[in-house]
Design a protein around this motif. Structure first.
Motif, PDB file in Angstrom:
ATOM      1  N   PHE A 225       0.979  -1.167  -0.143  1.00  0.00           N
ATOM      2  CA  PHE A 225       0.050  -0.051  -0.031  1.00  0.00           C
ATOM      3  C   PHE A 225       1.015   1.372  -0.049  1.00  0.00           C
ATOM      4  O   PHE A 225       0.711   2.035  -0.938  1.00  0.00           O
ATOM      5  CB  PHE A 225      -0.836   0.080   1.220  1.00  0.00           C
ATOM      6  N   SER A 228       3.207   1.684  -3.331  1.00  0.00           N
ATOM      7  CA  SER A 228       2.503   1.780  -4.383  1.00  0.00           C
ATOM      8  C   SER A 228       1.644   3.358  -4.419  1.00  0.00           C
ATOM      9  O   SER A 228       1.883   4.003  -5.272  1.00  0.00           O
ATOM     10  CB  SER A 228       1.179   0.984  -4.688  1.00  0.00           C
ATOM     11  N   LYS A 229       1.447   3.713  -3.350  1.00  0.00           N
ATOM     12  CA  LYS A 229       0.754   5.113  -3.260  1.00  0.00           C
ATOM     13  C   LYS A 229       2.038   5.925  -3.508  1.00  0.00           C
ATOM     14  O   LYS A 229       1.778   7.077  -3.856  1.00  0.00           O
ATOM     15  CB  LYS A 229       0.365   5.299  -1.560  1.00  0.00           C
ATOM     16  N   SER A 233       2.266   8.693  -6.544  1.00  0.00           N
ATOM     17  CA  SER A 233       2.526  10.085  -5.903  1.00  0.00           C
ATOM     18  C   SER A 233       3.445  10.879  -6.769  1.00  0.00           C
ATOM     19  O   SER A 233       4.234  10.530  -7.705  1.00  0.00           O
ATOM     20  CB  SER A 233       3.021  10.397  -4.737  1.00  0.00           C
TER      21      SER A 233
END
Lengths: 485, 402
Positions: A225, A228-229, A233
């Motif tokens: 999580f 990948s965020k 970004s």
């Protein structure tokens, strides 16, 4: 490949209906995954549970290493050093009282009373949180220890990254390798021996967390999580910009040093977490749990799966963990004849695969000396094995065959598909269902028409030549669609 | 000296290294005098022994470092597998002087490998690989070696030469199989492949050679003790004190002559400067690279054999090559990667940092010594040099490439 490839982002699916459908599919898949995990760990053997947990732990490590190696484009070879720091920190912090007592009474121990008193339980007692020091709340202490382990590793990453990230390319790789080895070599010296118990390490670390599928997969989900965020970004885009062209990224206003350090430190943080889980999985801490071969295995996972792709890296990790946990038949003792036969067949397959590869890529000549040489060697080996000479009596233990397999796999991947199985593409429902991401806009159509019209564009032929290899290669075509060029 | 640099350099501030060296020497002498005044044990013999060990170790590192520096000079690859090539060289020597004579099958197979190495060596001076002289020498070598391998136990010098040939062929093979397909690939792919080759060789070594520490005591006059006395105190040593630096010096001189005087050596220097242009001028860069691997691996094999003699035993294959390899790489960088004299100088620096510096900070009642840190010195030096002066002691200016 200098053509611009638009970075796939989660927002690429602009069609709202599809977005709802994809979200639903993701939820269903997650639910199915959890059910499958539950079924596997309640029905399957201990070995399977351990393999699943190891997959999740190494997944944390590979996904974090991939943040540096894939997203940032820096070859870092010191991941085992950061894992060592996280592992030792976690191990020291959650070591049980009785294990501490054993170390204290041991004559060879190099730990002092002060260092033996370092633990999460004592920390919580100091804070007046006695309720959290009971055996039932061990998980809270474990979480705190893991988190602190990650933090210490991140600090180490900052210290290592600050000087070394000024270098480029292979020099940087060798310096990260050097730092990883310095960490490992100095852990047993007298400077750190009071903390690490020298070459003895500490046995007896709670392994209920590291071997539990839920804990490890929870950490893996958290890592995926966050990473990948981060990848999607503005930070991640800046990092990918640095990967593609450092000078250009700097010219576009990206703070190169800052983003490199950021990526490196976050990667080290998760390496520390992976190290904590790893010692919990092993049930103890020793220096030889953190050899360079650990980083090598991660490198294999990343390179095989796809450098820069989180899903690809997890795929590669699954493969490496499978070979490690279920490859032991390779390392047993067999008759020499069996080995010779297997080797011959393998060489024959390699020769055929080489031929198939050249056919698929339309390389000429199709039959090269290499193909013939490998085939001839295969025939010789098979004939010798079939003739059954006296020197093939006897047996041979395939000690280290798994490592040999993985290194050969890495060499083969590097030669024939250096971008790995998935390349930089991520898994997506659109890709799975082979959907076109979106219709080209009118402007794109006009540009295509202009580009492919020789009367308007002198480079049209050139453009077509550029596009041709993609059409020929099914694998690349798929990558391109997912990449949303 | 600059003629032997694979890549010539424009040097400014030539005096700076000498100044640093003089300062260091002054510090070292002061420290030695201080130690001599503190403890009875720290006499001239103590430091002589440390210096002897340093020179021997430095010579060994030099043999490995030359392979790194030549390969890096031409294809810009940190050949991670070079330490493992060194390991294979050591073990091949071991198997040549212990379990010879071989059976007919093994003798023929090994002789074929060695004869191939001979053809490549003779091929240096011939244009075509199918030249009659090359083929004839290969044939003669094959017959003679096959016969010699079945004859009886090989003496150490023969094992050393045989191991050099076999290991040189291994180097060529590694280049051909793993690195040639990646000539145009990004450098990171090449480096990852080199790491994979290194790992592969480690495990093949475990599988094929042994998985434990191996005693390495050939019957050779090189191990005869020498009675050396410094300031009235005996320094235990043996003929290796002269043999190891001598072997290194001879091999370096041969290599230097080769790089300077032969056509292929010139082609090598040209390729190191600009491989593309050299190719356009008719240099077969692939042949040059293969030669580089051959020579580098031969030197590493010599280093491996002498390593075994020096320490009396070989570590197990999975760990024997790693530390010497990486320290030799550090030596190549410290000296200035791409430069042959630089590699030797850097190797001596590492050798002295490991033994002599440890002797300068010995174990005393109130200080535990720094012996346990000595393996990290090479890494620290490597990192410091890369950050402060990436071109190394004598190297070209690499600042924009690093």
């Amino acid at each position: 490949m200098t053509r611009a490839v638009r970075t796939p982002t989660a927002l690429d699916d602009v069609d709202p209906q599809r977005r709802v459908r994809n979200a639903a599919l993701t939820l269903v898949a997650l639910g199915l995954g959890i059910v499958a995990l539950w079924a596997l760990q309640s029905v399957g053997s201990t070995k399977l549970t351990q393999a699943l947990a190891l997959f999740a732990i190494w997944g944390v490590a590979t996904v974090s290493l991939n943040l540096v190696n894939g997203t940032l484009g820096i070859l870092s070879l010191g991941h085992h050093g950061f894992m060592l720091i996280g592992g030792y920190t976690t191990g020291l912090l959650i070591l049980s009282e009785e294990a501490r007592g054993r170390i204290e009474s041991s004559a060879r121990s190099t730990m002092t009373d002060e260092t033996l008193a370092i633990s999460v339980a004592n920390l919580l007692r100091g804070l007046g949180l006695d309720g959290l020091t009971t055996p039932e709340t061990l998980w809270v202490r474990f979480l705190i220890a893991i988190f602190l382990g990650g933090l210490v590793a991140a600090v180490a990453g900052l210290i290592v990254g600050f000087p070394s990230l000024r270098l480029r390319g292979d020099y940087l790789a060798i310096v990260t390798f050097g730092f990883g080895e310095i960490i490992r070599l100095s852990a047993s010296t007298r400077v750190f021996a009071p903390l690490t118990n020298g070459a003895l390490g500490f046995p007896g670390i709670e392994s209920e967390f590291g071997k539990s599928v839920w804990w490890t997969f929870g950490f893996l989900a958290f890592t995926v999580f966050v990473v990948s965020k981060l990848k999607y970004s503005s930070y991640g885009r800046a990092m990918q910009g640095i990967r593609e062209d450092e000078v250009a990224a700097e010219a576009m206003g990206v703070n190169v040093a800052y983003h490199k350090i950021l990526g490196f430190v976050i990667s080290a943080f998760f390496a520390g977490i992976a190290g904590g889980l790893w010692v919990s999985w092993l049930g103890g801490v020793r220096l030889d749990f953190f050899l360079f071969q650990l980083t090598f295995f991660f490198l294999v996972a990343i390179s095989v799966g796809g450098t820069g792709s989180i899903t690809g890296v997890l795929l590669g990790t699954a493969l490496v963990v499978f070979v490690r946990q279920y490859g032991d038949p390779l390392e047993e003792t067999y008759a020499l004849r069996t080995w010779a036969m297997a080797g011959g067949v393998l060489l024959l397959v390699a020769s055929a695969a080489l031929l198939g590869f050249r056919t698929l890529r339309r390389l000429r000549p199709r039959v090269t000396p290499a193909v013939l040489a490998v085939a001839a060697l295969a025939l010789v080996v098979l004939l010798v094995a079939a003739a059954n000479p006296a020197f093939l009596d006897g047996s041979f233990r395939g000690f280290g065959m798994r490592a040999i397999f993985l290194s050969v796999l890495l060499i083969v991947i590097m030669i024939f598909r250096p971008e790995g199985m998935l390349g930089r593409a991520e898994f997506s429902w659109a890709g799975l269902l082979r959907e076109r991401r979106s219709e080209p806009t009118d402007e794109e159509r006009r540009q295509d028409a202009w580009l492919s019209n020789p009367a308007l564009n002198a480079d049209a032929d050139h453009a077509r030549v550029d596009a041709a290899p993609d059409a020929a290669d099914a694998g690349d075509a798929r990558t391109d669609r997912e990449g949303g060029r | 000296m600059s003629a032997t640099n694979l890549r010539p350099s424009s040097r400014s501030r030539r005096w700076l290294p000498w100044l640093v060296l003089a300062l260091l020497a002054a510090l070292v002498v002061a420290r030695m005098l201080y130690l001599g005044s503190v403890g009875e044990r720290f006499n001239a013999a103590f430091f002589t022994r440390a210096a002897i060990d340093s020179v021997k170790l430095g010579s060994l590192y030099a043999l490995i470092a030359l392979g790194y520096t030549m390969v890096y000079g031409i294809i810009r690859l940190i050949n991670f597998a070079h330490g493992e090539v060194f390991m294979v060289g050591a073990f091949t020597t071991y198997f040549l002087f212990t379990i010879t004579p071989y059976g007919p099958m093994a003798a023929v197979a090994l002789a074929a490998v060695l004869a191939f190495g001979v053809t490549r060596l003779v091929g240096f001076f011939r244009a075509s690989p199918r030249d009659p002289v090359v083929l004839a020498s290969g044939g003669v070598a094959f017959v003679a070696l096959a016969w010699a391998l079945t004859l009886g136990t090989w003496p150490f010098w023969a094992a050393l030469l045989g191991s050099m040939l076999a290991t040189g062929v291994l180097g060529i093979t590694i280049d051909r199989v793993a690195y040639v397909p990646l000539r145009t690939a990004p450098r990171n792919s090449l480096l990852i492949t080199a790491i994979a080759v290194s790992f592969l060789l480690q495990n093949v070594g475990l599988l094929a050679f042994t998985n434990r520490q191996t005693p390495f005591r050939p019957d050779t006059p090189l191990l005869t003790p020498i009675a050396l006395e410094v300031g009235g105190n005996p320094v235990p040593t043996n003929a290796l004190l002269f043999a190891i630096p001598l072997v290194t010096a001879v091999l370096v001189v041969i290599l230097d002559a080769f790089v300077r005087r032969t056509r292929l050596g010139k082609a090598m220097r040209a390729s190191a400067q600009d491989a593309e242009t050299a190719q356009m001028m008719g240099v077969s860069v692939d042949k040059v690279i293969a030669t580089t691997f051959l020579l580098g691996s031969m030197l590493a094999a010599a280093g491996g054999a002498m390593w075994g003699l020096n320490f009396g035993s070989l570590n197990q294959p999975a760990i024997l090559g790693i530390l010497p390899g990486i320290k030799a790489f550090a030596a190549a960088v410290i000296g200035g990667i791409g430069s042959l004299p630089g590699a030797v100088i850097g190797a001596m620096v590492i050798g002295f940092s490991e033994n002599f510096v440890t002797a300068l900070f010995p174990r005393t009642p109130d200080f535990a010594g720094i012996t346990e840190f000595k393996d990290t010195f090479a890494f620290v030096l490597l990192i410091v040099v890369l950050l402060v002066r990436p071109s190394g002691i004598v190297g070209e200016d690499l600042s924009e490439k690093v």
